[in-house]
Design a protein around this motif. Structure first.
Motif, short mmCIF file in Angstrom:
data_model
loop_
_atom_site.label_atom_id
_atom_site.label_comp_id
_atom_site.label_asym_id
_atom_site.label_seq_id
_atom_site.Cartn_x
_atom_site.Cartn_y
_atom_site.Cartn_z
N LEU A 82 0.84 -1.19 0.00
CA LEU A 82 0.00 0.00 0.00
C LEU A 82 0.88 1.24 0.00
CD1 LEU A 82 -2.67 -1.02 2.67
CD2 LEU A 82 -2.88 -1.16 0.18
N ASP A 83 0.46 2.25 -0.75
CA ASP A 83 1.22 3.50 -0.79
C ASP A 83 0.91 4.39 0.40
OD1 ASP A 83 2.74 3.63 -3.53
OD2 ASP A 83 0.81 2.68 -3.92
N ALA A 84 -0.27 4.22 0.98
CA ALA A 84 -0.64 4.94 2.20
C ALA A 84 -1.70 4.12 2.91
CB ALA A 84 -1.15 6.34 1.89
N ASN A 85 -1.70 4.18 4.24
CA ASN A 85 -2.65 3.39 5.01
C ASN A 85 -2.89 4.06 6.36
OD1 ASN A 85 -4.24 1.00 5.56
ND2 ASN A 85 -2.62 0.35 6.94
N TRP A 86 -4.16 4.19 6.71
CA TRP A 86 -4.55 4.73 8.01
C TRP A 86 -5.49 3.74 8.66
CZ3 TRP A 86 -4.28 7.55 3.52
CH2 TRP A 86 -3.37 8.62 3.51
N GLN A 87 -5.24 3.39 9.92
CA GLN A 87 -6.01 2.37 10.64
C GLN A 87 -6.66 2.95 11.88
OE1 GLN A 87 -5.47 -0.80 8.15
NE2 GLN A 87 -6.36 -1.16 10.15
N ASN A 88 -7.83 2.42 12.22
CA ASN A 88 -8.51 2.74 13.46
C ASN A 88 -8.48 1.52 14.37
OD1 ASN A 88 -11.27 2.85 15.14
ND2 ASN A 88 -10.62 4.94 14.65
N ALA A 89 -8.62 1.72 15.66
CA ALA A 89 -8.57 0.61 16.61
C ALA A 89 -9.67 -0.42 16.36
CB ALA A 89 -8.67 1.15 18.04
N ASP A 90 -10.78 -0.01 15.70
CA ASP A 90 -11.87 -0.96 15.43
C ASP A 90 -11.66 -1.73 14.13
OD1 ASP A 90 -12.51 0.78 13.36
OD2 ASP A 90 -14.45 1.38 14.18
N ASN A 91 -10.44 -1.60 13.55
CA ASN A 91 -10.05 -2.28 12.31
C ASN A 91 -10.60 -1.65 11.04
OD1 ASN A 91 -8.47 -4.33 13.59
ND2 ASN A 91 -10.40 -5.25 14.25
N THR A 179 -12.67 1.18 4.35
CA THR A 179 -13.30 -0.01 4.92
C THR A 179 -13.86 0.32 6.30
OG1 THR A 179 -11.74 -1.45 3.76
CG2 THR A 179 -12.96 -2.42 5.59
N ASP A 180 -15.19 0.25 6.41
CA ASP A 180 -15.87 0.50 7.68
C ASP A 180 -16.17 -0.86 8.31
OD1 ASP A 180 -17.45 1.20 9.80
OD2 ASP A 180 -18.86 2.42 8.64
N ALA A 181 -15.37 -1.23 9.32
CA ALA A 181 -15.52 -2.53 9.96
C ALA A 181 -16.47 -2.50 11.15
CB ALA A 181 -14.14 -3.03 10.43
N SER A 182 -16.89 -1.30 11.56
CA SER A 182 -17.72 -1.19 12.77
C SER A 182 -19.11 -0.62 12.51
CB SER A 182 -17.02 -0.29 13.80
OG SER A 182 -16.91 1.04 13.30
N GLY A 183 -19.32 -0.04 11.34
CA GLY A 183 -20.60 0.61 11.06
C GLY A 183 -20.67 2.03 11.56
N ASN A 184 -19.54 2.58 12.05
CA ASN A 184 -19.54 3.92 12.64
C ASN A 184 -19.00 5.01 11.73
OD1 ASN A 184 -20.50 2.88 15.11
ND2 ASN A 184 -18.42 2.34 15.75
N TRP A 185 -18.45 4.65 10.57
CA TRP A 185 -17.68 5.62 9.81
C TRP A 185 -18.24 5.99 8.44
CZ3 TRP A 185 -14.29 7.90 12.70
CH2 TRP A 185 -13.73 7.22 13.78
N LEU A 186 -19.33 5.37 8.02
CA LEU A 186 -19.75 5.53 6.63
C LEU A 186 -19.99 6.99 6.25
CD1 LEU A 186 -20.24 4.07 4.00
CD2 LEU A 186 -22.63 3.76 4.68
N ASP A 187 -20.66 7.75 7.09
CA ASP A 187 -20.93 9.16 6.75
C ASP A 187 -19.63 9.93 6.56
OD1 ASP A 187 -23.64 8.70 6.83
OD2 ASP A 187 -23.94 9.58 8.81
N GLN A 188 -18.67 9.76 7.47
CA GLN A 188 -17.40 10.47 7.35
C GLN A 188 -16.59 9.96 6.16
OE1 GLN A 188 -15.22 11.63 10.99
NE2 GLN A 188 -16.83 10.53 12.11
N PHE A 189 -16.66 8.66 5.90
CA PHE A 189 -15.96 8.11 4.74
C PHE A 189 -16.53 8.66 3.44
CE2 PHE A 189 -14.18 3.86 6.62
CZ PHE A 189 -13.31 4.60 7.41
#
Length: 201
Positions: A82-91, A179-189
């Protein structure tokens, strides 16, 4: 288990970028370091903006910089391929893969069904069963450059996630995956995906 699946999903998005987004015969070579654009992440809340008219096509397609709005709580990490990657604790994650440019005709032919088939083959080869549910597929330009946006839900071995893919065809093909693994990020994504900025010269 969910963490492993999230990592596999990120790896599959990279492989998909090398196939469907990278075009036929593309080597998948990354942009040389001296020419690599530099991300300018910004931790911002999504802001509603009025609909803008489509920007005029740029006089060049050589990308020298890009900006992606990264929500708070995502940390930049390194991941092979990957050329860039940002991760959240919820995967949940945001990543970018840069590959060789796709021919105009090949890029134009990409649709949701083609992408689903490519992903399904890759998952099966890795021993995973995937079920896809489309949300939307559009071909809105990004900064005047040819692009598509594909949002879908995927159930991968019983784990539910939502993904947004934004693929931009310029001097290279820039594939952004959310990738929204928790269902909490879709609006911001979705707000971030609509505000991807590419600087060309």
């Amino acid at each position: 288990m969910k963490k492993n699946i999230a990592l596999i999903l990120a790896a599959m998005m990279m492989m998909l970028a090398l196939t469907a987004c990278g075009g036929k015969g593309g080597s998948g070579d990354k942009t040389p370091a001296s020419d690599s654009p530099v991300a300018t992440p910004e931790a911002t809340e999504p802001v509603a903006t009025p609909e803008a008219t489509e920007p005029a096509a740029p006089s060049s397609n050589h990308v020298v910089d890009y900006k992606v709005d990264i929500p708070e709580g995502f940390e930049e990490t390194q991941m092979a391929g990957l050329d860039a990657n940002w991760q959240n604790a919820d995967n949940s994650s945001i990543n970018l893969t840069i590959t060789d440019a796709t021919s105009e005709s090949d890029f134009e032919s990409i649709d949701a069904e083609m992408l689903k088939q490519a992903m399904d083959l890759q998952y099966k080869a890795a021993g995973f069963e995937a079920e896809f549910t489309d949300r939307y597929f559009t071909k809105d330009k990004v900064c005047g450059l040819p692009a598509y946006q594909y949002c879908f839900d995927v159930t991968l071995n019983g784990v539910d996630m939502t993904q947004i893919m934004v693929c931009v065809n310029a001097d290279k093909t820039y594939s952004f995956s959310y990738t929204d693994a928790s269902g909490n990020w879709l609006d911001q994504f979705e707000a971030s995906a609509k505000n991807i900025q590419l600087t060309v010269e």
